[in-house]
Every structure is written in structure tokens, then in C-alpha cells.
Design an enzyme around this catalytic site. Structure first.
Site, PDB file in Angstrom:
ATOM      1  N   LYS A 271       0.861  -1.185   0.000  1.00 37.06           N
ATOM      2  CA  LYS A 271       0.000   0.000   0.000  1.00 37.06           C
ATOM      3  C   LYS A 271       0.904   1.244   0.000  1.00 37.06           C
ATOM      4  CE  LYS A 271      -4.339   1.360   2.077  1.00 37.06           C
ATOM      5  NZ  LYS A 271      -5.541   0.865   2.715  1.00 37.06           N
TER       6      LYS A 271
ATOM      7  N   GLU B  98     -20.184  -4.781   9.419  1.00 38.20           N
ATOM      8  CA  GLU B  98     -21.139  -3.955  10.160  1.00 38.20           C
ATOM      9  C   GLU B  98     -22.273  -4.776  10.763  1.00 38.20           C
ATOM     10  OE1 GLU B  98     -19.800  -3.179   7.260  1.00 38.20           O
ATOM     11  OE2 GLU B  98     -18.834  -1.237   7.583  1.00 38.20           O
TER      12      GLU B  98
ATOM     13  N   ARG C  16     -26.165  -1.247   6.202  1.00 46.90           N
ATOM     14  CA  ARG C  16     -25.962  -2.691   6.141  1.00 46.90           C
ATOM     15  C   ARG C  16     -26.666  -3.424   7.281  1.00 46.90           C
ATOM     16  NH1 ARG C  16     -20.777  -4.552   3.287  1.00 46.90           N
ATOM     17  NH2 ARG C  16     -21.451  -3.740   1.272  1.00 46.90           N
TER      18      ARG C  16
END
Ligand SMILES: Cc1ncc(C[n+]2csc(CCOP(=O)(O)OP(=O)(O)O)c2C)c(N)n1
Length: 637
Positions: A284, A369, A397
Site C-alpha cells: 500500500k 457492520e 448494512r
């Protein structure tokens, strides 16, 4: 653009196909420079995009977009894809009003297939497209590209379970940089790294490398042959893993920055007639030292100086996330029953200091979630006080878990909904427009919206003492300056009236939008029109009769929502204020999804900024029927 020797010549994916290896190396370098140059001005997702340059180039060289379809999970890492698919020149408008979206958008290009933003959806969408095309007699490569953290979300497993069962020819790319926004969490993350570091394989690799180097006169082709053999030995070591158990062939790990290797593997896997997951390892922030060192900090950035990586200082005012952070820390010191839960958004929701101070009471559950919410119900059943800090858009969600696991049993769970209301820069999928409408209809949930820091403290304290589910929702914005009225204790159902003289016009609002109401009042005063202002504090109406009588003296009531109008506070008030001499209008997001831009620009677009509110009130007061209403209401009084 002239500084970009190769990139300047790339208008569409086909332009990549004739490039030499040397040109490709230069191209990937130039793409990184281009991304850094522009993101340093516009802000945006930096580190994830720098990590996926080679993979995106390889995909566009080996496959034929848009016939073949790449589905980027979340879509925040699609910058190289956009740059290579005809959107290079517009990249300077990324995330700006009327500019490019920071995510894949179907309306933007024939190369974008999903309107992405929420994690863990890519394999499901891809499988649907694949099956749909197959039913219509077509076959194209449909390739979901999913990050290791997005792979923590349950939907990804539901989709892989289905894919493995159907045994369809699909290539799933797992882009593993061992990072979410903060560190990747969970057993899956540690298992992925095990795939790259199994001791027996490492021992074998060392032995093979040593042997290669110490056998004299080995020719290039012999070496290449042995390398291929080494790869199959590697597969042997990993005969069984979670993917193979689900019926998906596992290939990897592959160096995601080695373009030749990526192309070689993709070209071969293309020929396989079964579901395959290619596990690629990337870094990353690759190629930009500051982002490589601190990928979390450079995941999503505001503008920065590309030379030294220093983020440009915005305004230093206290925002609602800071206010929540300070409130939970203060209360947690006094009350050791408080536990905090985040779904992969520790720093975004302001929980970093809580996590550092109270590690045993802190839970980062990954991008899950639904699990976060039901986990919280368990904590509540056990007698603890869970605070679930989640962005408004991601709570979408968990509506079933909130109703089924929390509201029905009436458990004490506190939701801190950050990024509620209009959200800057990220566009449709990240707007926090629906939480009020979705949650207000659920019996027993108390929803609050603080305007100032002291109200955040009071509301969190209220929630900690309230024996039922509560929601505190607040936007990505600065808290308002304190006023004496805000010190009034937070009592269920009570709002705050800001009244100086006797006006017949009332603005009703909540949270940060109160500032727009205060500013609208200033504008109106200059036109000799005065308004009173009511802050709801609680977004469900409790003492309805009391409120009706409080509002009965107003002939014109304007409700300003920070969210979608349908199902909002204004509609419920409208049912209350239905007498013939009162008019009620609602300003807010009107039956549409909201694009990207600054919060100020988007408020202007929805006519919820102070100037629009004032203009709206002036226009209404100029209407004949309003005047007659005022006369009627005056006669009544
Ligand atoms: C449902 C959902 N929850 C949270 C987020 C916020 N979010 C955006 S990117 C991200 C991390 C993604 O990590 P990974 O999939 O590994 O991709 P990377 O950025 O590391 O390339 C998170 C948590 C989201 N987009 N969707």
C-alpha cells in the site's frame, strides 16, 4: 501532460498493448507520479491507488475491457483504471462538484460496471453479471478485484460459497496489502499472511534458491523450468486453504508489482475452466515513501505537499468526530462498563485514543457492520454498555440486526453515527442521508443530533443512562460555537427554542444545520424579517401535543433536514401541523441520491444553506396566501 512521455500517449486500454517492457516500466512510474500530482491537489484515496498500478495495467493488457469486466471492490482504488480508460484529462476534477467521481460510476464510463463504495460486494456483482451473460449466450471474463480487508466482509464469503458451488469460470483477484484503512484485523488476515510464510515452504524456497545459485553453468531455460516447478511445489504446500475448501482454485502468492509475472499468470489462468482466486501481494502506498511508511495516514488524504508529504492544514476547529472522541473517553474513565466497537473505521470514527487507553474494551471487527451490531447486542445482554461507532452510510448494512437483535429486545446499545447527513467528496454511496428515515420508524430507538460539543457530552451521557437503544448522529463538519441555550439539560423529547422577539416564522432543524438557520436569520433581519429557531435535539417526536401547542403561534414553519426529506423529521412534523392557518415546508435532499462536492456546495444544491433558506422564506412571505394566513392567525390570537 507533456512531461509524461508514455502516459501522454495512452487514451484507451488498447494503447497499452503494443508497449515494450521498458515503456511499461516507465508508464507505471508515470501513472504513480500523475496520481500523486493530482491527489496532492484534490485530496482522495492515495495509498491504495499507488499499490494497484501494475495490477490494473496487467488486467488491461491481458483482457479486453469493456467486453471483459473488472469489478473493483469498494472502488476507491480505481484511479489507474480511470486514467487508462479515457478519463486522464478529467482526473484533475476528481471528487469535485461536477467532476469525476472517486469511485467507479456506471454513468461515467462504459468501463465502469458497478456504482461502488461499500465493501465486499464485488464477487456477488461479478457472479451475477457472469450468470446473466451466460444465460444470454455470452461469455466474457468478469474479474472482481477485492482487497484483503474487504474480504473480511460476510458477503464476500456468501459469494465465494456460491461461486465454488456453481464451479463457474471466474477469476477473483485478491489484492493483499495486509492493510485495511488502519491495520487489517481478524483471523482471515493472519491466515492470508500464513499463505505467504508457511515455514515448510520458506525452508524449501531457501533450499531451491541455494541449489540454483550453486549449480554451475545452468542455462536460462533450465532455470526458468525449475522456477515453474518451484511454483507447482508451492501449490502443493498449500493444497488446502479456505478458498480451495470453497471449491475455488488458489494461485499465489504473486508479487503484485512484477508486471511480467502478473501478465504471465493472468494469461495462463485465463485458460482454466474453473473458478480461480489469484492471491497477489502488493504494498500500500508503493512508490511514494511517505505513503509506504504510513499507509493508514495516506489512505484517504486531504491536499498535501508532494515534496514532503505534509498534509495541508485545513481549519483547526473541533469537529463532531473530535467531540465524540473526547466525550467517550471522559465517560469511559468513570464507567468501566463502556466498550467500543468499530467496523474497520477506528481512526475515522475518532476511536484511536479509546483503543489505546482501553485495549481490552476495544473491538475492531473488520468490515463487518452486521456482525458489529449483533456483537453489541451480546455485550448489552451480558450487562456491558456497547458503543458502536459507525458511519451513517455503513449502518445501512445493519438495519435488520438493529431491528431484530437490538430494538425488539430493547437492548441498551449506543450508536455513534459519524458522517451523517450530507457528506463531502465521496458521492452517492457515502452520503449519510438515510439513517433518520431508516431508524425513526423502528419502535423504541431514540435518535439525537448534537449541535455543539457540550451537547455531544450531554447526549452520550444521556445514552449511557438510558435503558434502550440510542443513536447520536452527526456530520463531518465543525461543531457550532457554544451559546447559553445549549446548556439546558438534555431531556427525552425536549428541543431548544431560540427566540428574541415574537415572530410568526419558525425554522425547525437539528445538529449542524442549526448554523444555517442562525445565518439565515441574520440575512432575514437585514430585510426586516425575523424568525424563531427550534433545535429538535431528538429526531423522533415524543411530546406531540406539547410540540403542537408550542408551534401553533407560527404561520410559516420551515423544516431544514440534513438528510433525505422522505421519512425525515419534517414529514412527521407535517402530520402534527395540519391546521388551516399554518404552512409547513421541508428543505432537504429531495428524492435523489447526492453527488460529490464540498458540504457547502452540496447544501447549496439542496437549498439547505443559509442563503437559500432565507430566500425561500422571503419568497413564501411574498405569496398572497401567506399574507392572508398571517392575518388569520393574528385574528385568532
Ligand atoms: C461496508 C463498508 N465499510 C467500511 C468501508 C470503509 N472502507 C473503505 S476502504 C476500506 C479498507 C479497504 O481495505 P482493502 O479492501 O484491504 O483495500 P485497500 O484499501 O487496502 O487496497 C474501508 C474499511 C466501506 N467502504 N464499506
Amino acid at each position: 501532460m507533456s512531461d509524461y512521455q508514455i502516459l501522454s500517449k495512452i487514451e484507451k486500454p488498447e494503447d497499452l498493448k503494443g508497449l515494450t517492457h521498458k515503456e511499461l516500466r516507465l508508464l507505471t512510474k508515470e501513472i504513480r507520479e500523475y496520481i500523486i500530482e493530482h491527489v496532492s491537489k484534490t485530496g482522495g484515496h492515495l495509498a491504495s491507488n499507488l499499490g494497484i498500478v501494475e495490477l490494473t495495467v496487467a488486467l488491461h493488457r491481458v483482457f479486453n475491457s469493456p467486453k471483459d469486466k473488472f469489478i473493483f471492490d469498494v472502488g476507491h482504488q480505481c484511479y489507474t483504471h480511470k486514467i487508462l480508460t479515457g478519463r486522464k484529462e478529467r482526473f484533475s476534477t476528481n471528487r469535485q462538484l461536477n467532476g469525476l467521481s472517486g469511485f467507479t460510476r456506471r454513468y461515467e464510463s462504459e468501463h465502469d460496471f458497478v456504482d461502488a463504495g461499500h465493501a465486499s460486494t464485488s464477487i456477488s456483482s461479478a457472479l451475477g453479471i457472469l450468470l446473466g451473460e451466460e444465460l444470454q449466450g455470452e461469455f466474457n471474463y468478469i474479474i472482481p478485484v477485492i482487497g484483503d480487508a474487504s474480504l473480511t466482509g460476510g458477503m464476500a464469503y456468501e459469494a465465494m460459497n456460491h461461486l465454488g458451488h456453481l464451479k463457474k469460470k471466474m477469476i477473483v483477484i485478491l489484492n493483499d496489502n495486509n492493510m485495511s484503512i488502519d491495520s487489517s484485523v481478524g483471523a482471515m488476515s493472519s491466515n492470508l499472511s500464513k499463505l505467504t510464510t508457511t515455514k515448510s515452504y520458506q525452508r524449501f524456497k531457501r533450499f531451491a534458491d541455494w541449489t540454483m545459485l550453486h549449480i554451475p553453468f545452468i542455462g536460462k531455460s533450465f532455470y526458468a523450468g525449475v522456477m515453474r516447478w518451484k511454483k507447482s511445489v508451492k501449490t502443493f504446500f498449500y493444497k488446502s486453504n479456505i478458498f480451495t475448501d470453497l471449491g475455488i482454485k488458489y494461485i499465489g502468492p504473486i508479487d503484485g508489482h512484477n508486471l511480467n509475472e502478473l501478465e504471465r499468470v493472468l494469461s495462463r489462468v485465463k485458460l482454466l475452466d474453473e473458478p480461480v482466486l489469484i492471491h497477489i501481494i502488493t504494498k500500500k502506498g508503493k512508490g511514494y515513501e511517505f505513503a509506504e511508511k504510513e499507509p493508514g495516514k495516506y489512505h484517504g488524504v486531504k491536499p498535501f505537499n508532494p515534496e514532503d508529504g505534509i498534509l495541508k492544514s485545513g481549519d483547526n476547529s473541533v469537529n463532531y468526530t473530535d467531540a465524540f472522541s473526547s466525550a467517550i473517553n471522559t465517560l469511559a474513565e468513570r464507567n468501566n462498563k463502556i466498550v467500543a466497537i468499530t467496523a474497520a473505521m477506528m481512526s475515522g470514527t475518532g476511536l484511536t485514543s479509546f483503543f489505546n487507553k482501553y485495549p481490552s474494551r476495544s473491538f475492531d471487527v473488520g468490515i463487518t457492520e452486521e456482525h458489529a451490531v449483533t456483537l453489541a447486542s451480546g455485550f448489552a445482554i451480558s450487562g456491558l454498555i456497547p458503543v458502536v461507532a459507525i458511519y451513517s452510510t455503513f449502518i445501512q448494512r445493519s438495519i435488520d440486526q438493529i431491528i431484530h437483535d437490538i430494538a425488539i429486545p430493547g437492548l441498551q446499545v449506543i450508536f455513534a453515527l459519524d458522517r451523517a447527513g450530507i457528506v463531502p467528496a465521496d458521492g452517492e454511496a457515502h452520503q449519510g442521508l438515510f439513517d433518520i428515515a431508516l431508524l425513526k420508524s423502528v419502535p423504541g430507538i431514540v435518535i439525537m443530533a448534537p449541535s455543539v460539543k457540550s451537547e455531544m457530552d450531554q447526549m452520550l451521557n444521556f445514552a449511557i443512562n438510558y435503558k434502550g437503544p440510542t443513536v447520536i448522529r452527526y456530520p463531518k463538519d465543525s461543531v457550532l460555537p457554544e451559546r447559553p441555550e445549549f446548556s439546558k439539560p438534555v431531556v427525552l423529547g425536549d428541543g431548544l427554542l431560540f427566540k428574541e422577539r415574537d415572530s410568526k416564522i419558525l425554522i425547525v432543524t437539528y445538529g449542524q444545520m442549526l448554523q444555517e438557520a442562525f445565518d439565515a436569520k441574520e440575512i432575514l433581519l437585514k430585510k426586516d424579517l425575523d424568525v424563531d429557531i427550534y433545535s429538535m435535539r431528538f429526531l423522533t417526536l415524543y411530546n406531540k401535543m406539547d410540540l403542537a401547542s408550542k408551534f401553533s403561534q407560527y404561520s410559516l414553519i420551515i423544516v431544514v433536514e440534513d438528510g433525505i426529506i422522505k421519512g425525515g423529521v419534517g414529514e412527521e412534523l407535517g402530520l402534527l401541523i395540519n391546521s388551516t392557518y399554518q404552512l409547513l415546508y421541508i428543505l432537504g435532499v429531495d428524492n435523489s441520491f447526492l453527488t460529490h462536492g464540498t458540504r457547502k456546495e452540496l447544501k447549496e444544491l439542496c437549498h439547505t444553506d443559509s442563503k437559500s433558506i432565507a430566500e425561500f422564506i422571503i419568497a413564501r412571505t411574498e405569496e398572497v396566501n401567506y399574507k392572508s394566513m398571517v392575518e388569520r392567525i393574528n385574528a385568532k390570537w
